[in-house]
Design an enzyme around this catalytic site. Structure first.
Site, mmCIF file in Angstrom:
data_model
loop_
_atom_site.group_PDB
_atom_site.id
_atom_site.type_symbol
_atom_site.label_atom_id
_atom_site.label_comp_id
_atom_site.label_asym_id
_atom_site.label_seq_id
_atom_site.Cartn_x
_atom_site.Cartn_y
_atom_site.Cartn_z
ATOM 1 N N THR A 16 9.590 0.257 -4.734
ATOM 2 C CA THR A 16 8.651 1.164 -4.298
ATOM 3 C C THR A 16 7.598 1.366 -5.323
ATOM 4 O O THR A 16 6.612 2.197 -5.034
ATOM 5 C CB THR A 16 9.209 2.384 -3.810
ATOM 6 N N ASN B 230 2.843 7.199 1.155
ATOM 7 C CA ASN B 230 3.730 6.276 1.549
ATOM 8 C C ASN B 230 4.042 5.152 0.676
ATOM 9 O O ASN B 230 3.258 4.018 1.028
ATOM 10 C CB ASN B 230 3.576 5.860 3.014
ATOM 11 N N HIS B 231 4.487 5.208 -0.473
ATOM 12 C CA HIS B 231 5.111 3.932 -1.003
ATOM 13 C C HIS B 231 5.515 2.926 -0.134
ATOM 14 O O HIS B 231 6.525 3.203 0.767
ATOM 15 C CB HIS B 231 5.704 4.054 -2.386
ATOM 16 N N THR B 232 5.173 1.563 -0.338
ATOM 17 C CA THR B 232 5.638 0.552 0.616
ATOM 18 C C THR B 232 6.949 0.131 0.496
ATOM 19 O O THR B 232 7.706 0.380 -0.496
ATOM 20 C CB THR B 232 4.801 -0.685 0.233
#
Length: 213
Positions: free
Chosen positions: A89, A81-83
């Site tokens: 991202t 889950n890239h922020t």
């Protein structure tokens, strides 16, 4: 019956008792849960099916008893889950050496969604994907190639991308009774005595047994 052995069936090396092949202390599996894989060695479940599960996050995969997990099912954890809190991202904190960043901030590269919790007697279909932070209730059914992004209630059949409820397996009364009976927690010999009742749907027999106990 020996839930500690690897292969529950003679001459079948595609199906394993998952608890016997998992070594990661952050993957907890209940007795008699099975995993079948006709593509890869099912003993490599931890490597091939539990993805982005890095120790730095301390998140867990918890799977209950008597679950059936089909070939290719995947469990995707936090580091996938890239922020989205950043304006980008791109995972800059992972490449701290390249950008002169503090290694202590590496986990800010992704949004921590938390543990994956799978209840008891859950059937997860072929190549289904379960995302981090999801809880799947007892007795649920996850359809083939379904992507589960949200919690699934007990005894609910879900399918699609993202997963949506298709139907409840039983009436509300039967579901409530099953969640009280919790047959998967019975001693093995008692389960063996009542397998025919479980298979035939004779819930009144299971209820009367629970009351006697």
């Amino acid at each position: 019956m020996d839930p500690e052995k690897i292969y529950p069936r003679t001459n079948d090396h595609e199906t394993v008792y998952l608890k016997s092949v998992v070594k990661d202390p952050n993957i907890l599996v209940g007795n008699f849960t099975i995993y079948n894989d006709f593509v890869h060695d099912p003993r490599q479940f931890e490597k091939n099916n539990v993805l982005y599960h890095y120790p730095i996050n301390h998140d867990k995969l918890v799977i209950g008893k008597f679950c059936s997990i089909a070939c290719g099912a995947k469990f995707l954890f936090t580091s996938a889950n890239h922020t989205q809190r950043s304006l980008s991202t791109y995972p800059f904190p992972i490449f701290f050496e390249e950008w002169g960043l503090d290694v202590q901030n590496i986990t800010s590269a992704w949004d921590n969604k938390g543990d994956i919790i799978i209840g008891n007697d859950v059937w997860i279909g072929y190549e289904a994907v379960i995302l981090s932070g999801v809880t799947i209730g007892d007795g649920a059914v996850i359809g083939a190639r379904t992507v589960v992004t949200r919690d699934v209630p007990p005894y609910t059949v879900v399918g699609g991308v993202p997963a949506k409820p298709i139907r409840e397996r039983f009436s509300a009364g039967t579901i409530s009774a099953m969640l009280k009976i919790k047959w998967w927690d019975w001693p093995e010999e008692k389960i063996k005595q009542h397998i025919s009742d479980i298979q035939a749907g004779r819930i009144e027999r299971l209820q009367s047994f629970g009351e006697r106990e």
